[in-house]
Design a protein around this motif. Structure first.
Motif, PDB file in Angstrom:
ATOM      1  N   ARG A   1      76.660 -54.965 -91.857  1.00 26.68           N
ATOM      2  CA  ARG A   1      76.790 -53.909 -92.855  1.00 26.68           C
ATOM      3  C   ARG A   1      77.689 -54.315 -94.015  1.00 26.68           C
ATOM      4  O   ARG A   1      77.315 -54.189 -95.172  1.00 26.68           O
ATOM      5  N   THR A   2      78.900 -54.758 -93.695  1.00 20.52           N
ATOM      6  CA  THR A   2      79.887 -54.999 -94.741  1.00 20.52           C
ATOM      7  C   THR A   2      80.767 -56.198 -94.393  1.00 20.52           C
ATOM      8  O   THR A   2      80.809 -56.644 -93.247  1.00 20.52           O
ATOM      9  N   VAL A   3      81.478 -56.680 -95.414  1.00 20.83           N
ATOM     10  CA  VAL A   3      82.517 -57.698 -95.246  1.00 20.83           C
ATOM     11  C   VAL A   3      83.799 -57.136 -95.853  1.00 20.83           C
ATOM     12  O   VAL A   3      83.785 -56.642 -96.987  1.00 20.83           O
ATOM     13  N   THR A   4      84.902 -57.204 -95.108  1.00 17.45           N
ATOM     14  CA  THR A   4      86.185 -56.696 -95.584  1.00 17.45           C
ATOM     15  C   THR A   4      87.186 -57.834 -95.726  1.00 17.45           C
ATOM     16  O   THR A   4      87.330 -58.661 -94.821  1.00 17.45           O
ATOM     17  N   PHE A   5      87.866 -57.851 -96.866  1.00 22.14           N
ATOM     18  CA  PHE A   5      88.951 -58.785 -97.141  1.00 22.14           C
ATOM     19  C   PHE A   5      90.246 -57.977 -97.108  1.00 22.14           C
ATOM     20  O   PHE A   5      90.356 -56.953 -97.791  1.00 22.14           O
ATOM     21  N   ALA A   6      91.228 -58.421 -96.322  1.00 21.35           N
ATOM     22  CA  ALA A   6      92.481 -57.671 -96.181  1.00 21.35           C
ATOM     23  C   ALA A   6      93.646 -58.651 -96.198  1.00 21.35           C
ATOM     24  O   ALA A   6      93.589 -59.713 -95.575  1.00 21.35           O
ATOM     25  N   THR A   7      94.719 -58.272 -96.897  1.00 15.62           N
ATOM     26  CA  THR A   7      95.843 -59.188 -97.032  1.00 15.62           C
ATOM     27  C   THR A   7      97.155 -58.452 -97.235  1.00 15.62           C
ATOM     28  O   THR A   7      97.175 -57.296 -97.674  1.00 15.62           O
ATOM     29  N   ARG A   8      98.230 -59.123 -96.908  1.00 15.97           N
ATOM     30  CA  ARG A   8      99.564 -58.665 -97.299  1.00 15.97           C
ATOM     31  C   ARG A   8      99.758 -59.088 -98.749  1.00 15.97           C
ATOM     32  O   ARG A   8      99.897 -60.268 -99.058  1.00 15.97           O
ATOM     33  N   LEU A   9      99.768 -58.130 -99.640  1.00 15.86           N
ATOM     34  CA  LEU A   9      99.720 -58.440-101.066  1.00 15.86           C
ATOM     35  C   LEU A   9     100.936 -59.231-101.540  1.00 15.86           C
ATOM     36  O   LEU A   9     100.826 -60.054-102.453  1.00 15.86           O
ATOM     37  N   GLY A  10     102.076 -59.017-100.924  1.00 18.50           N
ATOM     38  CA  GLY A  10     103.271 -59.719-101.355  1.00 18.50           C
ATOM     39  C   GLY A  10     103.219 -61.212-101.137  1.00 18.50           C
ATOM     40  O   GLY A  10     103.993 -61.963-101.747  1.00 18.50           O
ATOM     41  N   SER A  11     102.317 -61.669-100.277  1.00 18.99           N
ATOM     42  CA  SER A  11     102.220 -63.102 -99.985  1.00 18.99           C
ATOM     43  C   SER A  11     101.020 -63.758-100.651  1.00 18.99           C
ATOM     44  O   SER A  11     100.754 -64.933-100.425  1.00 18.99           O
ATOM     45  N   LEU A  12     100.301 -62.998-101.501  1.00 20.20           N
ATOM     46  CA  LEU A  12      99.047 -63.490-102.080  1.00 20.20           C
ATOM     47  C   LEU A  12      99.288 -64.116-103.450  1.00 20.20           C
ATOM     48  O   LEU A  12      99.879 -63.487-104.334  1.00 20.20           O
TER      49      LEU A  12
END
Length: 273
Positions: A176-187
């Motif tokens: 159905r879908t692909v999700t990208f998730a991250t800790r923004l402070g380390s990106l």
């Protein structure tokens, strides 16, 4: 070995079993937010933590997070390595049990959720589709008459402490879908997530493939949103994702974007051919 013994052999191979407490928090929170209503409505909301690894932390945490949205949820931890199952048994409690098995998922029910995190990372790309089909075939079926979408398979990969994570969500009908998730402070840039693409996509991050084009466009949107960095990485991410929606079928909204996530329809990122 008798044919009966062979039939009981778990399907799959033993993986490294690397695990850490709280490693799968981003995936768990997304599941609770997007699939919680299905779990609440189900008569028997069973979830499977498939391949939980050398320690049972992720199964324990999954039960806790699911019960915040579906108090009757139950979790079955399934591992192909018998010693890992034995080590997990002291952690059983009401609503949480551990079983020896593999991709056949050795429980009588059709689960409402199967979470397989960092399991297919050590498999060949050509093996992924058959595993997906087998696991999707075990999910609780959809019921169009009531609007129930059926069970959900969430399969993906994250880093060792869960700062970066990419997963595919599949229903009984397929991806159905692909999700990208991250800790923004380390990106530093969105394409940093490429190293955590699930097995179905990680070798497709090359020119000419949709996932490569998506990450290229995401980096460009991130660069264009640089003025928002003065308001924080979250505001920069939200602006970049908003710009992406002009060309990509983003399937979620600002509530999830604020969590450092973006979800895209599978068909937009699916490998060519």
């Amino acid at each position: 070995m008798t044919s009966r013994a062979a039939a009981r052999r778990p399907v799959g191979t033993v993986t490294r079993g690397t695990t850490n407490p709280n490693r799968l928090r981003r995936m768990d929170r997304w599941i609770a937010a997007t699939h919680g209503s299905e779990l609440r409505r189900a008569a028997d909301p069973v979830a499977v933590d498939l391949g939980y690894g050398a320690a049972p932390w992720t199964a324990v945490e999954l039960l806790h997070r699911l019960r915040t949205v579906a108090p009757r949820a139950r979790v079955v931890g399934v591992e192909i390595e018998p010693a890992r199952v034995a080590a997990a048994l002291p952690y059983e409690r009401p609503g949480l049990v551990f079983r020896h098995g593999g991709f056949e998922i050795p429980i009588p029910q059709r689960p409402l959720l199967v979470r397989a995190a960092n399991v297919l990372r050590q498999y060949a790309e050509g093996e992924v589709e058959a595993v997906w089909q087998r696991l999707c075939g075990r999910l609780a079926p959809a019921d169009p008459a009531t609007g129930v979408r059926g069970g959900l398979l969430v399969e993906g990969t994250c880093d060792e402490i869960g700062r970066r994570h990419v997963w595919v969500a599949l229903g009984p009908e397929g991806p159905r879908t692909v999700t990208f998730a991250t800790r923004l402070g380390s990106l530093e840039r969105p394409s940093d997530l490429a190293e955590r693409l699930p097995k179905a996509l990680i070798h497709r991050n090359v020119p000419g493939e949709p996932v490569h084009a998506f990450l290229r466009d995401f980096d460009r949107a991130w660069a264009a949103a640089a003025p928002y960095a003065s308001y924080g990485a979250r505001q920069r991410w939200i602006r970049a994702v908003r710009d992406l929606t002009a060309d990509w079928p983003v399937a979620d909204g600002p509530v999830r974007w604020r969590q450092g996530e973006v979800t895209v329809r599978w068909e937009a990122l699916a490998p060519r051919g």
